[in-house]
Design an enzyme around this catalytic site. Structure first.
Site, PDB file in Angstrom:
ATOM      1  N   GLY A  46       0.839  -1.195   0.000  1.00 28.28           N
ATOM      2  CA  GLY A  46       0.000   0.000   0.000  1.00 28.28           C
ATOM      3  C   GLY A  46       0.869   1.238   0.000  1.00 28.28           C
ATOM      4  O   GLY A  46       2.060   1.167   0.318  1.00 28.28           O
ATOM      5  N   GLN A  51       2.964   9.927   1.859  1.00 31.02           N
ATOM      6  CA  GLN A  51       4.306   9.347   1.911  1.00 31.02           C
ATOM      7  C   GLN A  51       5.210   9.814   0.779  1.00 31.02           C
ATOM      8  O   GLN A  51       6.425   9.736   0.870  1.00 31.02           O
ATOM      9  CB  GLN A  51       4.227   7.807   1.859  1.00 31.02           C
ATOM     10  CG  GLN A  51       3.596   7.198   3.086  1.00 31.02           C
ATOM     11  CD  GLN A  51       3.478   5.699   2.931  1.00 31.02           C
ATOM     12  OE1 GLN A  51       2.534   5.196   2.345  1.00 31.02           O
ATOM     13  NE2 GLN A  51       4.440   4.955   3.449  1.00 31.02           N
ATOM     14  N   CYS A  92       6.204  -0.376   7.236  1.00 30.09           N
ATOM     15  CA  CYS A  92       5.839   0.837   6.506  1.00 30.09           C
ATOM     16  C   CYS A  92       7.024   1.276   5.665  1.00 30.09           C
ATOM     17  O   CYS A  92       8.160   1.258   6.142  1.00 30.09           O
ATOM     18  CB  CYS A  92       5.460   1.939   7.505  1.00 30.09           C
ATOM     19  SG  CYS A  92       4.963   3.481   6.724  1.00 30.09           S
ATOM     20  N   LEU A  93       6.742   1.677   4.431  1.00 35.30           N
ATOM     21  CA  LEU A  93       7.822   2.141   3.551  1.00 35.30           C
ATOM     22  C   LEU A  93       8.474   3.403   4.120  1.00 35.30           C
ATOM     23  O   LEU A  93       9.612   3.714   3.780  1.00 35.30           O
ATOM     24  CB  LEU A  93       7.282   2.414   2.145  1.00 35.30           C
ATOM     25  CG  LEU A  93       6.758   1.191   1.388  1.00 35.30           C
ATOM     26  CD1 LEU A  93       6.114   1.611   0.072  1.00 35.30           C
ATOM     27  CD2 LEU A  93       7.869   0.180   1.135  1.00 35.30           C
ATOM     28  N   HIS A 134      -4.192   1.489   7.966  1.00 37.20           N
ATOM     29  CA  HIS A 134      -2.809   2.000   7.999  1.00 37.20           C
ATOM     30  C   HIS A 134      -2.663   3.191   7.035  1.00 37.20           C
ATOM     31  O   HIS A 134      -2.057   4.204   7.376  1.00 37.20           O
ATOM     32  CB  HIS A 134      -1.877   0.840   7.622  1.00 37.20           C
ATOM     33  CG  HIS A 134      -0.427   1.174   7.457  1.00 37.20           C
ATOM     34  ND1 HIS A 134       0.566   0.651   8.266  1.00 37.20           N
ATOM     35  CD2 HIS A 134       0.235   1.966   6.556  1.00 37.20           C
ATOM     36  CE1 HIS A 134       1.756   1.108   7.869  1.00 37.20           C
ATOM     37  NE2 HIS A 134       1.577   1.901   6.834  1.00 37.20           N
ATOM     38  N   GLU A 135      -3.263   3.061   5.847  1.00 34.77           N
ATOM     39  CA  GLU A 135      -3.137   4.126   4.834  1.00 34.77           C
ATOM     40  C   GLU A 135      -3.967   5.361   5.197  1.00 34.77           C
ATOM     41  O   GLU A 135      -3.515   6.490   4.993  1.00 34.77           O
ATOM     42  CB  GLU A 135      -3.547   3.607   3.451  1.00 34.77           C
ATOM     43  CG  GLU A 135      -2.804   2.380   2.936  1.00 34.77           C
ATOM     44  CD  GLU A 135      -1.294   2.482   2.986  1.00 34.77           C
ATOM     45  OE1 GLU A 135      -0.756   3.605   3.075  1.00 34.77           O
ATOM     46  OE2 GLU A 135      -0.637   1.430   2.950  1.00 34.77           O
ATOM     47  N   HIS A 138      -2.102   7.461   7.486  1.00 30.96           N
ATOM     48  CA  HIS A 138      -1.111   8.324   6.806  1.00 30.96           C
ATOM     49  C   HIS A 138      -1.751   9.643   6.360  1.00 30.96           C
ATOM     50  O   HIS A 138      -1.156  10.707   6.511  1.00 30.96           O
ATOM     51  CB  HIS A 138      -0.542   7.631   5.567  1.00 30.96           C
ATOM     52  CG  HIS A 138       0.610   6.704   5.827  1.00 30.96           C
ATOM     53  ND1 HIS A 138       1.770   7.101   6.457  1.00 30.96           N
ATOM     54  CD2 HIS A 138       0.799   5.392   5.523  1.00 30.96           C
ATOM     55  CE1 HIS A 138       2.616   6.076   6.520  1.00 30.96           C
ATOM     56  NE2 HIS A 138       2.046   5.024   5.968  1.00 30.96           N
TER      57      HIS A 138
HETATM   58  O1  GNR Z   1       4.146  -2.702   2.668  1.00 31.28           O
HETATM   59  C1  GNR Z   1       3.439  -2.529   3.674  1.00 31.28           C
HETATM   60  N1  GNR Z   1       3.087  -3.603   4.435  1.00 31.28           N
HETATM   61  C2  GNR Z   1       2.171  -3.541   5.461  1.00 31.28           C
HETATM   62  C3  GNR Z   1       2.095  -4.620   6.331  1.00 31.28           C
HETATM   63  C4  GNR Z   1       1.184  -4.626   7.355  1.00 31.28           C
HETATM   64  C5  GNR Z   1       0.318  -3.570   7.503  1.00 31.28           C
HETATM   65  C6  GNR Z   1       0.386  -2.486   6.663  1.00 31.28           C
HETATM   66  C7  GNR Z   1       1.302  -2.470   5.637  1.00 31.28           C
HETATM   67  S1  GNR Z   1       1.369  -1.133   4.545  1.00 31.28           S
HETATM   68  C8  GNR Z   1       3.025  -1.166   4.063  1.00 31.28           C
HETATM   69  C9  GNR Z   1       3.303  -0.141   2.975  1.00 31.28           C
HETATM   70  C10 GNR Z   1       3.122   1.238   3.541  1.00 31.28           C
HETATM   71  O2  GNR Z   1       3.963   1.810   4.191  1.00 31.28           O
HETATM   72  N2  GNR Z   1       1.980   1.827   3.350  1.00 31.28           N
HETATM   73  O3  GNR Z   1       1.741   3.023   3.884  1.00 31.28           O
HETATM   74 NI    NI Z   2       2.913   3.092   5.694  1.00 29.20          NI
END
Ligand code: GNR
Ligand code: NI
Length: 182
Positions: A46, A51, A92-93, A134-135, A138
């Site tokens: 995601g 980001q 998270c990236l 999670h997104e 952000h």
């Molecule tokens: O790559 C991602 N893996 C992930 C694993 C568990 C819960 C959420 C994520 S999202 C993350 C990519 C990212 O940073 N998205 O904002």
């Molecule tokens: Ni993330």
């Protein structure tokens, strides 16, 4: 196709609140295309526009094994969060190399615009639910490390800052055989 640069915690720009998209026009579709490209290149499941320093309410996701199920959310609204929770190891990236368990509502109901600018409803659980939450975090300037203890968060902050200084902070694509999901 252009790969966008991903900001890293503790960059203050990750704390900005993204603004709603007024119209899903070609400019927005170009951003979405570049976000999918960046997400696949970086081996994420995601990516939120925040980001990549674009402060618009746009999310791209692909939680499929074969990386062929694009999900795009524009101006997502959470309509329902279940009482039931689910705990998952998140990464998270923007926090490369660090993984922690986060507990979130299990089932969600979301209304959102899609790539065609149409309003759709999503009801989901599991990895897609976790990822959407999670997104959306952000877009509201929140990171998964805000869900863990201050002690752990501060440790991660210190380590990332040190790695950045040394020039040894790696992104996932530089890790050989990196498994895409989580
Ligand atoms: O790559 C991602 N893996 C992930 C694993 C568990 C819960 C959420 C994520 S999202 C993350 C990519 C990212 O940073 N998205 O904002
Ligand atoms: Ni993330």
């Amino acid at each position: 196709m252009n790969k966008l640069e991903v900001l890293h915690f503790p960059d203050k720009r990750l704390r900005k609140i993204a603004k709603s998209v007024e119209k899903v026009d070609q400019e927005i579709k170009d951003i979405i295309d570049q976000m999918f490209f960046t997400m696949y290149e970086e081996k994420g499941i995601g990516l939120a526009a925040t980001q990549v320093n674009i402060h618009k309410r746009i999310i791209v996701i692909d939680v499929s094994e074969n990386k062929n199920e694009k999900v795009c959310l524009i101006n997502p609204k959470i309509l329902l969060l279940s009482e039931d929770t689910d705990s998952m190891e998140e990464g998270c990236l923007s926090v490369p190399g660090f993984y922690e368990n986060v507990t979130r509502p299990k089932d969600i109901k979301v209304s959102t615009l899609n790539y065609d600018g149409k309003e759709i409803m999503l009801e989901t659980d599991g990895l897609l639910s976790t990822c959407i939450q999670h997104e959306i975090d952000h877009l509201n300037g929140k990171l998964f490390v805000d869900h863990i203890s201050t002690l752990k968060r501060d440790r991660i902050k210190k380590k990332i800052t040190k790695l950045k200084k040394e020039g040894t902070l790696f992104s996932r694509k530089d890790i050989p055989n990196y498994k895409s999901v989580i």
